[in-house]
Design a protein around this motif. Structure first.
Motif, PDB file in Angstrom:
ATOM      1  N   ASP A  61      27.238  39.042  42.856  1.00 59.33           N
ATOM      2  CA  ASP A  61      27.879  39.288  44.119  1.00 59.33           C
ATOM      3  C   ASP A  61      28.448  40.698  44.121  1.00 59.33           C
ATOM      4  N   TYR A  62      28.719  41.156  45.302  1.00 64.18           N
ATOM      5  CA  TYR A  62      29.249  42.509  45.412  1.00 64.18           C
ATOM      6  C   TYR A  62      30.420  42.442  46.369  1.00 64.18           C
ATOM      7  N   LEU A  63      31.602  42.645  45.858  1.00 65.38           N
ATOM      8  CA  LEU A  63      32.781  42.549  46.704  1.00 65.38           C
ATOM      9  C   LEU A  63      33.348  43.921  46.981  1.00 65.38           C
ATOM     10  N   LEU A  64      33.938  44.024  48.148  1.00 73.77           N
ATOM     11  CA  LEU A  64      34.521  45.304  48.502  1.00 73.77           C
ATOM     12  C   LEU A  64      36.029  45.265  48.340  1.00 73.77           C
ATOM     13  N   LYS A  65      36.554  46.402  48.005  1.00 75.91           N
ATOM     14  CA  LYS A  65      38.012  46.470  47.908  1.00 75.91           C
ATOM     15  C   LYS A  65      38.540  46.766  49.291  1.00 75.91           C
ATOM     16  N   PRO A  66      39.665  46.259  49.625  1.00 77.18           N
ATOM     17  CA  PRO A  66      40.503  45.403  48.808  1.00 77.18           C
ATOM     18  C   PRO A  66      39.935  43.992  48.736  1.00 77.18           C
ATOM     19  N   VAL A  67      40.082  43.443  47.588  1.00 74.87           N
ATOM     20  CA  VAL A  67      39.526  42.117  47.404  1.00 74.87           C
ATOM     21  C   VAL A  67      40.458  41.097  48.026  1.00 74.87           C
ATOM     22  N   ARG A  68      39.854  40.211  48.690  1.00 77.38           N
ATOM     23  CA  ARG A  68      40.678  39.207  49.325  1.00 77.38           C
ATOM     24  C   ARG A  68      40.751  37.945  48.497  1.00 77.38           C
ATOM     25  N   PHE A  69      41.814  37.324  48.666  1.00 76.64           N
ATOM     26  CA  PHE A  69      42.053  36.105  47.923  1.00 76.64           C
ATOM     27  C   PHE A  69      40.967  35.072  48.208  1.00 76.64           C
ATOM     28  N   GLU A  70      40.618  34.969  49.452  1.00 72.00           N
ATOM     29  CA  GLU A  70      39.621  33.971  49.827  1.00 72.00           C
ATOM     30  C   GLU A  70      38.301  34.208  49.118  1.00 72.00           C
ATOM     31  N   GLU A  71      37.976  35.469  48.977  1.00 75.26           N
ATOM     32  CA  GLU A  71      36.709  35.779  48.333  1.00 75.26           C
ATOM     33  C   GLU A  71      36.746  35.397  46.862  1.00 75.26           C
ATOM     34  N   LEU A  72      37.875  35.654  46.264  1.00 82.67           N
ATOM     35  CA  LEU A  72      37.974  35.346  44.844  1.00 82.67           C
ATOM     36  C   LEU A  72      37.972  33.851  44.619  1.00 82.67           C
ATOM     37  N   LYS A  73      38.441  33.187  45.606  1.00 84.30           N
ATOM     38  CA  LYS A  73      38.509  31.757  45.458  1.00 84.30           C
ATOM     39  C   LYS A  73      37.121  31.146  45.341  1.00 84.30           C
ATOM     40  N   ASN A  74      36.139  31.870  45.835  1.00 86.20           N
ATOM     41  CA  ASN A  74      34.797  31.323  45.834  1.00 86.20           C
ATOM     42  C   ASN A  74      33.892  31.814  44.723  1.00 86.20           C
ATOM     43  N   ILE A  75      34.380  32.670  43.921  1.00 84.18           N
ATOM     44  CA  ILE A  75      33.478  33.244  42.939  1.00 84.18           C
ATOM     45  C   ILE A  75      32.983  32.258  41.889  1.00 84.18           C
ATOM     46  N   TRP A  76      33.656  31.179  41.758  1.00 87.79           N
ATOM     47  CA  TRP A  76      33.221  30.212  40.755  1.00 87.79           C
ATOM     48  C   TRP A  76      31.836  29.675  41.061  1.00 87.79           C
ATOM     49  N   GLN A  77      31.465  29.759  42.303  1.00 93.28           N
ATOM     50  CA  GLN A  77      30.156  29.247  42.660  1.00 93.28           C
ATOM     51  C   GLN A  77      29.049  29.943  41.896  1.00 93.28           C
ATOM     52  N   HIS A  78      29.297  31.149  41.553  1.00 92.95           N
ATOM     53  CA  HIS A  78      28.265  31.886  40.833  1.00 92.95           C
ATOM     54  C   HIS A  78      28.049  31.300  39.449  1.00 92.95           C
ATOM     55  N   VAL A  79      29.112  30.807  38.936  1.00 95.98           N
ATOM     56  CA  VAL A  79      28.982  30.203  37.621  1.00 95.98           C
ATOM     57  C   VAL A  79      28.170  28.922  37.746  1.00 95.98           C
ATOM     58  N   ILE A  80      28.485  28.207  38.756  1.00 99.25           N
ATOM     59  CA  ILE A  80      27.792  26.950  38.984  1.00 99.25           C
ATOM     60  C   ILE A  80      26.330  27.203  39.262  1.00 99.25           C
ATOM     61  N   ARG A  81      26.113  28.160  40.059  1.00100.26           N
ATOM     62  CA  ARG A  81      24.745  28.433  40.437  1.00100.26           C
ATOM     63  C   ARG A  81      23.907  28.747  39.210  1.00100.26           C
ATOM     64  N   ARG A  82      24.518  29.462  38.376  1.00 97.94           N
ATOM     65  CA  ARG A  82      23.785  29.838  37.191  1.00 97.94           C
ATOM     66  C   ARG A  82      23.502  28.640  36.334  1.00 97.94           C
ATOM     67  N   ARG A  83      24.353  27.736  36.487  1.00 97.68           N
ATOM     68  CA  ARG A  83      24.162  26.555  35.655  1.00 97.68           C
ATOM     69  C   ARG A  83      23.410  25.505  36.419  1.00 97.68           C
ATOM     70  N   LYS A  84      22.979  25.913  37.500  1.00100.63           N
ATOM     71  CA  LYS A  84      22.357  24.963  38.395  1.00100.63           C
ATOM     72  C   LYS A  84      21.243  24.197  37.732  1.00100.63           C
ATOM     73  N   VAL A  85      20.640  24.824  36.842  1.00 99.73           N
ATOM     74  CA  VAL A  85      19.517  24.137  36.243  1.00 99.73           C
ATOM     75  C   VAL A  85      19.944  22.899  35.508  1.00 99.73           C
ATOM     76  N   GLU A  86      21.172  22.856  35.264  1.00102.45           N
ATOM     77  CA  GLU A  86      21.622  21.658  34.604  1.00102.45           C
ATOM     78  C   GLU A  86      22.382  20.833  35.590  1.00102.45           C
ATOM     79  N   PRO A  87      21.711  20.138  36.311  1.00107.10           N
ATOM     80  CA  PRO A  87      22.355  19.396  37.373  1.00107.10           C
ATOM     81  C   PRO A  87      23.384  18.437  36.843  1.00107.10           C
ATOM     82  N   LYS A  88      23.189  18.019  35.721  1.00107.46           N
ATOM     83  CA  LYS A  88      24.125  17.038  35.248  1.00107.46           C
ATOM     84  C   LYS A  88      25.513  17.604  35.221  1.00107.46           C
TER      85      LYS A  88
END
Lengths: 145, 683
Positions: free
Chosen positions: B107-134
């Protein structure tokens, strides 16, 4: 400090910074302090560069870029605009423009600092009074400014 | 880590040289209930990451830093650690964002970073792990689906998710294989890092064994189980082999198609072929490209494409073919694709053989080369004689590039090398992701060279090395390797290549994008296409002229069969081809790619939609492979005006290509001048 630009700026900053206040009421102040420390350095450096001849635009631009980043992070919109303007001139390697806008940046930077200081002072005064739990109430009247 | 409380407690590493920003970021992240570690030095950040790969789930980094470029850090992290990286910058310029994405940023975030945006960054971790649906399904991820989905949309990576479905599938498969052991322990949302299983690194030796086994069995008879048995390597699962095989096939296909294209182009363009070759080998895209344009292009390469859609594979086969392609090489190609065409490829391959040797000589730094080697060796030798087949050349080049260092010495097409590089770059990015698991290249694995792919940990490839071939390989390897190359490397590497035009880079970027998207080479092709198309177009126009001369020498000889221009035999293809041919020479793989893309566009009769179609996919950047496949498909489509969906068109495309090949020569000549046209129309 009722002037609107400042308010707007402060409001924005508040949005960015003060939301974190739950954990650390002084957070905003800390950040701003840090910002000023950091940015003052940048300004000084830039000023030095400006005095050198020939002007090293890329160097100044680098300083300003960093400065801009933090400015934006704390929400100082006006200051950010001034900086952007300065950088434009830098890019164009316009010496005159650079010097001119740099002065403006410095001015705005100082003005903002004053306002922020005032703001924090006020906050400090008002803070204790507002917290019910705080036994000691601030003698100074809070609604001064 | 608390599994069910994810994303709470997600471990983030924040890097920013600006103390104000860093402090702010830290506090915001803490507010999101993440576990934050900060540093204002990129080098320190790398140290922290290397200390313990499982220590962090996500990295957020500023772009402008004094000690290291943010993009470089991005690539390295993606390559070495396969962690999601988010870029942060005050610069909202599209180019910068593009660069971030092509380097593999989640992802590419612009400054100033907003709280809301940071709140969603975990999805990237999940996505990466997506292959492991379990993991995802476990508690705490109750709303994963939504979040994920949501996140994805936000990330604008929907393409990724929706795009290379097969890629993801493959990835999943691979991941699953790798994580098999960890699954039991994994609690669901546990730390992704805990779940990760050591990725199988396809080292040069391993790859060599693999190729030997495949050759022994015969490409169409090579089934994972038997290959596995022949290889006799412990801790290698059938699934590992299967996915590797898939990639390999794509690679072969690509190579062959490139070769044919190049041959075609070479024929048409004369010296131009050279550039073309790289393309072909590049990932078959090039081949495809050639094919498309000329339509006459030697189908053989095309055939390879078809088969596995493993563009990357194609390349390898192509290279193989080159080697000495001895029928086995070709056969392989054919196997991969369609037995029919193999013959053609074989012819080409033989030429390539000469070059193949070259490759061997090259100091093969990257493992990728390994793969390539196997393939490329044969190819390289063939390539050695640039004249021989432009294709060979390309392949050789690629291989050489892989070898690393080959970069400039690459045969004839110095540019090619570069191209590969670029491609690699793109690929790397993709590969890196892919490498990670063949995910989107986001991790910006430096493709720099296919060799990089092989290298298991993203050994810093010399970018230079990754010549076009590398790209191919890289793509291939990328997928395979997860280590993939440091994307960071690529960018620079790319540039290094024969003075590629910045445009080329752009192309590569495009390519990268496509490739990086995460799928291994194979898929990325497709995606790359999207990007490439765009990038290429520009480059193509530019470069072709200049580079062509350069490459002419190399290519003259082989009319690249790669040229398979599945694209519609109609004129447009030619134009494209012509241009492409030109471009090919210049821009290396990247160009080729683009050309192909363009081609494809062209083929479609100016149905740029295809490209566009890919673009979104590209954005998904998941699959390099995808791209390739897409590419192939595109071609197919072009011919028959097929629909953008890849699957079926491929065969059509192949046939189209074959047909075109024949006519290609004729076309090429005519169209060369058309480059302006095709490109324009395409996108």
């Amino acid at each position: 400090m009722e002037n609107t630009p400042l308010q707007r700026q402060a409001a924005y900053m508040r949005k960015c910074l003060f939301e974190q206040d739950d954990e650390n009421p002084n957070f905003a102040e800390e950040v701003v302090t840090l910002f000023y420390k950091d940015s003052s350095k940048a300004l000084v450096n830039t000023e030095q560069e400006l005095e050198k001849r020939p002007l090293d635009f890329s160097m100044m631009d680098a300083y300003m870029h960093k400065f801009k980043g933090s400015t934006v992070s704390i929400g100082a919109l006006r200051l950010k605009n001034e900086i952007s303007l300065f950088r434009e001139y830098c890019k164009m390697s316009n010496e005159e423009g650079c010097i001119r806008t740099f002065e403006m940046v410095k001015k705005e930077h100082a003005a903002l600092r004053k306002k922020l200081e005032t703001y924090f002072q006020l906050l400090r005064q008002a803070g204790p009074v507002e917290t019910a739990t705080r036994p000691k109430s601030d003698p100074k009247s809070s609604g001064d400014k | 880590m608390t599994v069910d409380r994810f994303p709470v407690g997600m471990r983030v590493l924040a890097v920013d040289d600006n103390p104000t920003c860093l402090k702010l970021l830290e506090s915001l992240l803490r507010k999101c209930d993440y576990h934050v570690t900060t540093t204002n030095q990129a080098i320190r950040a790398l140290e922290l990451l290397r200390e313990n790969k499982d220590k962090f789930d996500l990295v957020i980094s500023d772009v402008h830093m004094p000690d290291m470029d943010g993009f470089k850090l991005l690539e390295l992290v993606g390559l070495e650690m396969d962690l999601p990286v988010i870029m942060l910058s005050g610069n909202s310029d599209t180019k910068a964002v593009m660069k971030g994405i092509t380097h593999g940023a989640c992802d590419y975030l612009l400054k100033p970073v907003r709280f809301e945006e940071l709140k969603n960054i975990w999805q990237h971790v999940i996505r990466r792990r997506k292959v492991e649906p379990k993991y995802h399904n476990n508690s705490g991820h109750g709303d994963d689906g939504e979040n994920l989905h949501h996140g994805m949309d936000e990330a604008g990576q929907s393409a990724i998710t929706t795009g290379p479905a097969d890629l993801n599938g493959k990835l999943s498969k691979k991941r699953k294989d790798q994580n098999e052991e960890d699954d039991d322990e994994f609690d669901g949302n546990e730390d992704p890092s805990a779940q990760k299983k050591p990725r199988v690194v396809w080292s040069v030796d391993l790859h060599r064994k693999f190729v030997a086994a495949v050759n022994q069995l015969g490409i169409d008879k090579a089934v994972p189980k038997r290959i596995l048995d022949l290889m006799n390597v412990e801790r290698l699962t059938r699934e590992n082999v299967a996915s590797h095989l898939q990639k390999y096939r794509l690679y072969l296909k690509r190579i062959s198609s490139v070769a044919s294209q190049q041959a075609n182009i070479a024929a048409a363009l004369g010296a131009k072929d050279l550039p073309y070759l790289p393309m072909g080998s590049f990932d078959g895209l090039g081949d495809f490209h050639g094919m498309a344009g000329s339509g006459h292009l030697p189908k053989p390469t095309f055939t390879s494409f078809q088969t596995s859609g493993v563009l990357s594979r194609l390349n390898s086969p192509a290279s193989l073919g080159l080697r000495g392609l001895s029928s086995s090489g070709l056969i392989q190609l054919s196997h991969v694709q369609n037995p029919g065409n193999s013959i053609n490829d074989l012819g080409k391959l033989q030429r390539v053989n000469q070059h193949g040797n070259l490759i061997q000589g090259m100091p093969h730094s990257l493992k990728l080369d390994q793969f390539r080697h196997s393939n490329s060796n044969s190819c390289i030798t063939e390539l050695s004689s640039p004249h021989d087949d432009s294709k060979a050349f390309t392949i050789a080049q690629q291989q050489l590039t892989q070898i690393g260092g080959f970069h400039d010495s690459r045969m004839a097409s110095g540019g090619l090398g570069n191209q590969s590089f670029d491609i690699s770059v793109g690929v790397s990015s993709q590969l890196s992701d892919h490498g990670r698991h063949t995910d989107t290249w986001q991790s910006a694995v430096p493709l720099t060279g296919n060799s990089a792919n092989h290298l298991p940990n993203g050994a810093p490839f010399s970018h230079d090395e990754l010549p076009l071939d590398n790209l191919r390989d890289n793509i291939w390897s990328m997928s395979t390797l997860s280590e993939m190359n440091p994307l960071g490397v690529s960018p620079s590497g790319v540039n290094t290549s024969a003075g590629r035009d910045p445009q080329c880079q752009a192309s590569s970027v495009g390519v990268n994008m496509g490739l990086g998207s995460g799928d291994l080479n194979e898929n990325s092709n497709f995606s790359n296409f999207g990007s490439i198309g765009i990038g290429v177009r520009q480059n193509m126009n530019y470069v072709p002229k200049q580079k062509l001369e350069h490459h002419k020498q190399g290519f003259t000889q082989n009319p690249n069969p790669i040229f398979n221009s599945p694209l519609n035999p109609t004129l447009p293809n030619h134009a494209i081809m012509g241009s492409m041919g030109q471009n090919l020479g210049q821009n290396n793989a990247v160009s080729n790619r683009n050309m192909d893309m363009t081609f494809i566009c062209q083929s479609n009769r100016g149905a740029p939609f295809q490209m566009q179609h890919y673009e979104p996919e590209k954005a998904a950047t998941d699959n390099l492979m995808k791209l390739k496949e897409g590419y192939l498909f595109e071609h197919a489509k072009l011919q028959g005006g097929f629909n953008p969906t890849n699957a079926s068109s491929f065969d059509d495309l192949m046939s189209a290509i074959i047909k075109r090949e024949r006519d290609e020569v004729a076309l090429l000549d005519g169209d060369i001048g058309c480059d302006a046209y095709p490109l324009g129309t395409c996108m």
